[in-house]
Design a protein around this motif. Structure first.
Motif, PDB file in Angstrom:
ATOM      1  N   THR A  58       0.849  -1.182   0.214  1.00 38.43           N
ATOM      2  CA  THR A  58      -0.143  -0.122   0.014  1.00 38.43           C
ATOM      3  C   THR A  58       0.768   1.319  -0.015  1.00 38.43           C
ATOM      4  OG1 THR A  58      -0.211  -0.416   2.420  1.00 38.43           O
ATOM      5  CG2 THR A  58      -2.090  -1.025   1.099  1.00 38.43           C
ATOM      6  N   SER A  59       0.792   2.064  -0.967  1.00 32.13           N
ATOM      7  CA  SER A  59       1.563   3.374  -1.156  1.00 32.13           C
ATOM      8  C   SER A  59       0.644   4.650  -1.097  1.00 32.13           C
ATOM      9  CB  SER A  59       2.172   3.204  -2.483  1.00 32.13           C
ATOM     10  OG  SER A  59       3.274   4.399  -2.702  1.00 32.13           O
ATOM     11  N   TRP A  60       0.812   5.346   0.026  1.00 31.32           N
ATOM     12  CA  TRP A  60      -0.076   6.504   0.359  1.00 31.32           C
ATOM     13  C   TRP A  60       0.042   7.361  -0.921  1.00 31.32           C
ATOM     14  CZ3 TRP A  60       0.704  11.751   0.567  1.00 31.32           C
ATOM     15  CH2 TRP A  60      -0.492  12.417   1.154  1.00 31.32           C
ATOM     16  N   TRP A  61       1.232   7.565  -1.654  1.00 31.80           N
ATOM     17  CA  TRP A  61       1.268   8.727  -2.595  1.00 31.80           C
ATOM     18  C   TRP A  61       0.651   8.448  -3.818  1.00 31.80           C
ATOM     19  CZ3 TRP A  61       5.114   6.297   0.042  1.00 31.80           C
ATOM     20  CH2 TRP A  61       5.564   6.821   1.179  1.00 31.80           C
ATOM     21  N   GLN A  62       0.545   7.102  -4.219  1.00 34.35           N
ATOM     22  CA  GLN A  62       0.193   6.694  -5.267  1.00 34.35           C
ATOM     23  C   GLN A  62      -1.220   6.131  -5.407  1.00 34.35           C
ATOM     24  OE1 GLN A  62       3.656   5.198  -4.751  1.00 34.35           O
ATOM     25  NE2 GLN A  62       4.372   7.212  -5.633  1.00 34.35           N
ATOM     26  N   ASP A  63      -2.031   5.825  -4.280  1.00 39.05           N
ATOM     27  CA  ASP A  63      -3.504   5.625  -4.413  1.00 39.05           C
ATOM     28  C   ASP A  63      -4.020   6.269  -3.316  1.00 39.05           C
ATOM     29  OD1 ASP A  63      -4.676   2.947  -5.577  1.00 39.05           O
ATOM     30  OD2 ASP A  63      -5.473   3.385  -3.747  1.00 39.05           O
ATOM     31  N   TYR A  64      -5.857   6.422  -3.572  1.00 39.30           N
ATOM     32  CA  TYR A  64      -6.493   7.141  -2.574  1.00 39.30           C
ATOM     33  C   TYR A  64      -6.828   6.214  -1.557  1.00 39.30           C
ATOM     34  CZ  TYR A  64      -6.541  11.994  -3.935  1.00 39.30           C
ATOM     35  OH  TYR A  64      -6.530  13.231  -4.263  1.00 39.30           O
ATOM     36  N   PHE A  65      -6.397   4.747  -1.534  1.00 37.70           N
ATOM     37  CA  PHE A  65      -7.012   3.777  -0.420  1.00 37.70           C
ATOM     38  C   PHE A  65      -8.183   3.439  -0.447  1.00 37.70           C
ATOM     39  CE2 PHE A  65      -2.847   4.199   2.644  1.00 37.70           C
ATOM     40  CZ  PHE A  65      -2.009   4.025   1.483  1.00 37.70           C
ATOM     41  N   ASN A  66      -8.925   3.916  -1.600  1.00 39.35           N
ATOM     42  CA  ASN A  66     -10.517   3.565  -1.644  1.00 39.35           C
ATOM     43  C   ASN A  66     -10.826   2.062  -1.123  1.00 39.35           C
ATOM     44  OD1 ASN A  66     -11.627   6.243  -2.545  1.00 39.35           O
ATOM     45  ND2 ASN A  66     -10.351   5.591  -4.417  1.00 39.35           N
ATOM     46  N   GLY A  67      -9.968   1.266  -1.654  1.00 39.60           N
ATOM     47  CA  GLY A  67     -10.119  -0.403  -1.175  1.00 39.60           C
ATOM     48  C   GLY A  67     -10.190  -0.478   0.077  1.00 39.60           C
ATOM     49  N   TYR A  68      -9.351   0.195   0.924  1.00 38.92           N
ATOM     50  CA  TYR A  68      -9.387   0.102   2.245  1.00 38.92           C
ATOM     51  C   TYR A  68     -10.834   0.427   2.877  1.00 38.92           C
ATOM     52  CZ  TYR A  68      -4.614  -0.613   3.667  1.00 38.92           C
ATOM     53  OH  TYR A  68      -3.286  -1.123   4.151  1.00 38.92           O
ATOM     54  N   ALA A  69     -11.490   1.374   2.404  1.00 39.84           N
ATOM     55  CA  ALA A  69     -12.653   2.096   2.908  1.00 39.84           C
ATOM     56  C   ALA A  69     -14.035   0.954   2.580  1.00 39.84           C
ATOM     57  CB  ALA A  69     -12.908   3.101   2.297  1.00 39.84           C
ATOM     58  N   ARG A  70     -13.765   0.279   1.160  1.00 37.35           N
ATOM     59  CA  ARG A  70     -14.475  -0.593   0.807  1.00 37.35           C
ATOM     60  C   ARG A  70     -14.635  -2.042   2.019  1.00 37.35           C
ATOM     61  NH1 ARG A  70     -14.753   3.057  -1.518  1.00 37.35           N
ATOM     62  NH2 ARG A  70     -16.199   3.499   0.297  1.00 37.35           N
ATOM     63  N   MET A  71     -13.586  -2.310   2.437  1.00 39.86           N
ATOM     64  CA  MET A  71     -13.497  -3.224   3.096  1.00 39.86           C
ATOM     65  C   MET A  71     -14.093  -2.953   4.608  1.00 39.86           C
ATOM     66  SD  MET A  71      -9.843  -5.374   2.565  1.00 39.86           S
ATOM     67  CE  MET A  71      -8.808  -4.046   2.307  1.00 39.86           C
ATOM     68  N   GLY A  72     -13.670  -1.615   5.097  1.00 37.07           N
ATOM     69  CA  GLY A  72     -14.099  -1.315   6.656  1.00 37.07           C
ATOM     70  C   GLY A  72     -15.463  -1.030   6.512  1.00 37.07           C
TER      71      GLY A  72
END
Length: 693
Positions: free
Chosen positions: A181-195
């Motif tokens: 997981t790379s904070w600079w290159q991705d908005y981490f939307n997948g994290y939210a979908r799991m949460g």
């Protein structure tokens, strides 16, 4: 035997106790006048720190991890703004707080009214003001909600869930998986979908959890300034460059953990994290060590909600230290130990192995794991088999299955694409020689042992490759030893593997695009950091062509490579364990913008007893039968001072006095009250016993 209290003695005891309590209260009040006053106001100056300002002092919310049937790790971090600076190695007493007393509670309802355990601990700069609790006394396969209190505020409320116990009527498990997981290159939307899922039991992480550097790859976002506007930041910015001290390493975790989407995942589910090599990266300035690998490992144990095993190689866990004691942080070489397993009753064993830090070329049996870890792995899997666990989930840092390059119809094109795009010399038998590919005999030994023991229902969840690699696990993926259409082979596969794509770290398409972009824009160090639109439009198409060529050639060379997607399609995997099979899903989320969207791009089934990835032609998302209420939206709430834990009910139970920090009035008063209550209860109980006798 102590005689019962008469009325006069009782009144004398109360009078003495009241006087003592009054003295303590006065002393506490006097002390409080000289104690610091906490302010949530951001001071500016040298305090520029990645934290959610509206959640301070819980600017990184809360997290949980490594559940067992009766306990789970709870985590938070206390953030105190101070104009003198953000680094607690330089400012160990922000706003004058040398330590902070933190209360915690865990309950069976989101309102935190049905409390099952609570306590109070102290944190300070020695552990970066992080808090880690091993909350025990819990029921198996149960969803809980938890929160912390400190400095007059209650934290956001998190949701977690314990593992099932042996013999429980639990037949399904829902696991999310992420990698690199790379904070600079991705908005981490997948994290939210799991949460936000109501059926999730656990989120596993393989590959690099927190990168030490942005890597000069094209940025999807910039860190916001004080007004919330994106800043133009260069590669030498403190939040982009490689960390250069313990404080900067801790700051990188802060950058990640303040992210709203990662926060949503932590608020919604427990994590089981296995770090890769970047998490343990060191830094030097000539002969001066700025941060060692051991120190980077210590920060990993400080900031992650992981259950640190006993540092003897056994993989065993220490006993819970109690409600009023922080979980200790491993220091020095002890921080290298994090391979461990989590028993999930009859459903599964969650096994996290470490092929990075325990390699031993002098080992007699397993060089990539080291003999001690290999022995632990064997014992763990045999133990899971003996208790009847239906699946093993093995979290593994780098591809386990081989990825060969020779004997393919498109070998010349394949070799050219690899050499030009990835800088890989394809003349060898495998690409990934930094992992299992560099230790083929160890992999064969593992496969043979699993087959001999009849342990074949293994689902390996890996990382590091920044793409989807779905494989059947067999040492000879060629006819007649392996039949790709059915999996019914002379050498039966011993499991399946799904390498999770990254959240933003470049796979083949973007690696090729990177090289082309850098060549046209002044090199890797000179190319602008925030030119994503130009990059996507003019360079990614060429990278896509290379990725498709590599995928085509690789599947022709590796018959057991059932699913391969090395395009710029980033996201997360879902694993649904059922009584007779497992279903594995690949989800892609937007990379460049905040979004509530996610696309199911592939789905595979693997039956129990005959592991083989079977593509589902018309995939439909699998949802578990359990639907838990969501964790409340992250917010802090002003609270009154936390009451001390109740005195013991049993007359023979030892007094458990709360640990106090900088707010000493509650601590002294609570100690006196609890001591007096204990004396009175004990003497009255003894009096009753004397009368009964």
């Amino acid at each position: 035997m102590t005689p019962p209290l008469n009325r006069r003695e009782f009144l004398q005891t109360v009078a003495v106790s009241s006087a003592a309590l009054g003295t303590a209260a006065v002393a506490g009040t006097a002390g409080a006048q000289s104690e610091p006053h906490f302010s949530r106001e951001l001071p500016g100056g040298r305090w520029h720190y990645p934290a959610q300002a509206d959640l301070i002092p819980f600017g990184h919310a809360v997290a949980s991890g490594d559940p067992l049937a009766d306990r789970v790790i709870l985590w938070t971090r206390i953030t105190i703004p101070d104009a003198r600076g953000w680094d607690v190695t330089e400012v160990p007493d922000p706003q004058g707080f040398a330590s902070v007393s933190v209360g915690w509670v865990i309950a069976t309802d989101p309102a935190l009214t049905e409390i099952v355990n609570r306590g109070q601990v102290v944190t300070d700069a020695s552990r970066d003001f992080t808090v880690k609790i091993d909350a025990d006394g819990l029921q198996p396969a149960t969803t809980y909600w938890y929160a912390f209190t400190a400095l007059g505020f209650r934290s956001p409320i998190g949701r977690t869930r314990t593992a099932p116990a042996v013999g429980q009527a639990v037949t399904e498990l829902t696991i999310g998986h992420v990698a690199c997981t790379s904070w600079w290159q991705d908005y981490f939307n997948g994290y939210a979908r799991m949460g936000e899922r109501g059926d999730i039991d656990l989120i596993t992480h393989a590959g690099d959890h927190v990168y030490e550097v942005s890597g000069n790859h094209m940025s999807s976002r910039q860190y916001p300034d004080a007004e919330g506007n994106p800043q133009l930041r260069g590669y030498e910015d403190i939040d982009n460059r490689a960390w250069q001290s313990i404080g900067e390493c801790r700051r990188r975790y802060a950058l990640y953990y303040q992210d709203r989407n990662l926060m949503a995942a932590h608020l919604g589910a427990a994590f089981a994290i296995m770090a890769d090599q970047h998490d343990y990266d060191d830094a030097s300035d000539g002969d001066t060590v700025l941060i060692s690998r051991q120190q980077a490992g210590e920060v990993y144990h400080e900031w992650c909600p992981l259950r640190s095993p006993i540092p003897d190689g056994s993989g065993q866990f220490p006993e819970a230290p109690g409600p009023n004691t922080n979980v200790p942080i491993p220091r020095g070489d002890d921080a290298f130990y994090s391979y461990r397993s989590l028993p999930y009753g009859d459903v599964a064993e969650i096994v996290l192995i470490d092929i990075r830090r325990h390699r031993d070329d002098d080992a007699s049996e397993m060089k990539i794991l080291g003999d001690r870890q290999w022995q632990w792995l064997q014992n763990t899997l045999l133990g899971a088999q003996a208790r009847g666990a239906r699946h093993n989930i093995i979290v593994n840092q780098i591809n386990l299955s081989q990825l060969g390059t020779v004997n393919t119809p498109l070998y010349e094109q394949y070799a050219e694409a690899l050499q030009a795009g990835l800088g890989i010399d394809p003349r060898g038998p495998e690409i990934y020689t930094t992992g299992w590919g560099g230790y083929p005999e160890d992999r064969r030994r593992l496969y043979r042992w699993l087959r001999e023991q009849g342990i074949v229902d293994n689902i390996v969840l890996s990382g590091d490759s920044h793409g989807w690699f779905g494989s059947d696990l067999t040492e000879d993926p060629q006819l007649p030893n392996y039949v790709p259409l059915t999996g019914a082979s002379l050498l039966q596969p011993v499991g399946v593997e799904m390498v999770g794509t990254s959240m933003g770290r470049p796979g083949a398409q973007d690696v090729v695009a990177d090289e082309l972009y850098w060549a046209a824009n002044g090199g890797r160090q000179a190319a602008p950091f925030n030119d994503a639109a130009n990059y996507d439009q003019n360079y990614r198409p060429a990278g896509l062509a290379a990725a498709v060529a590599i995928e085509t050639a690789a599947k022709a060379a590796n018959l057991n490579l059932i699913y391969f997607n090395w395009k710029a399609e980033y996201g997360h995997a879902m694993v649904h364990l059922r009584a007779t099979e497992a279903v594995i899903e690949n989800w892609v989320s937007p990379q460049r913008e905040m979004s509530h969207e996610a696309e199911l791009v592939a789905q595979h089934r693997t039956p129990r007893g005959n592991p083989h990835l079977q593509p589902v032609l018309l995939p439909a998302a699998v949802v578990g039968s359990r639907v838990d209420p969501s964790a409340p939206a992250p917010a802090i709430v002003p609270v009154a001072a936390e009451p001390p834990p109740e005195a013991p009910d049993s007359p023979d139970e030892p007094v458990s006095q709360p640990v106090t920090g900088s707010s000493g009035a509650w601590g002294v008063g609570a100690a006196v009250v609890m001591t007096v209550a204990h004396i009175l209860r004990r003497r009255l109980a003894l009096g009753r016993n004397a009368r009964d006798a």
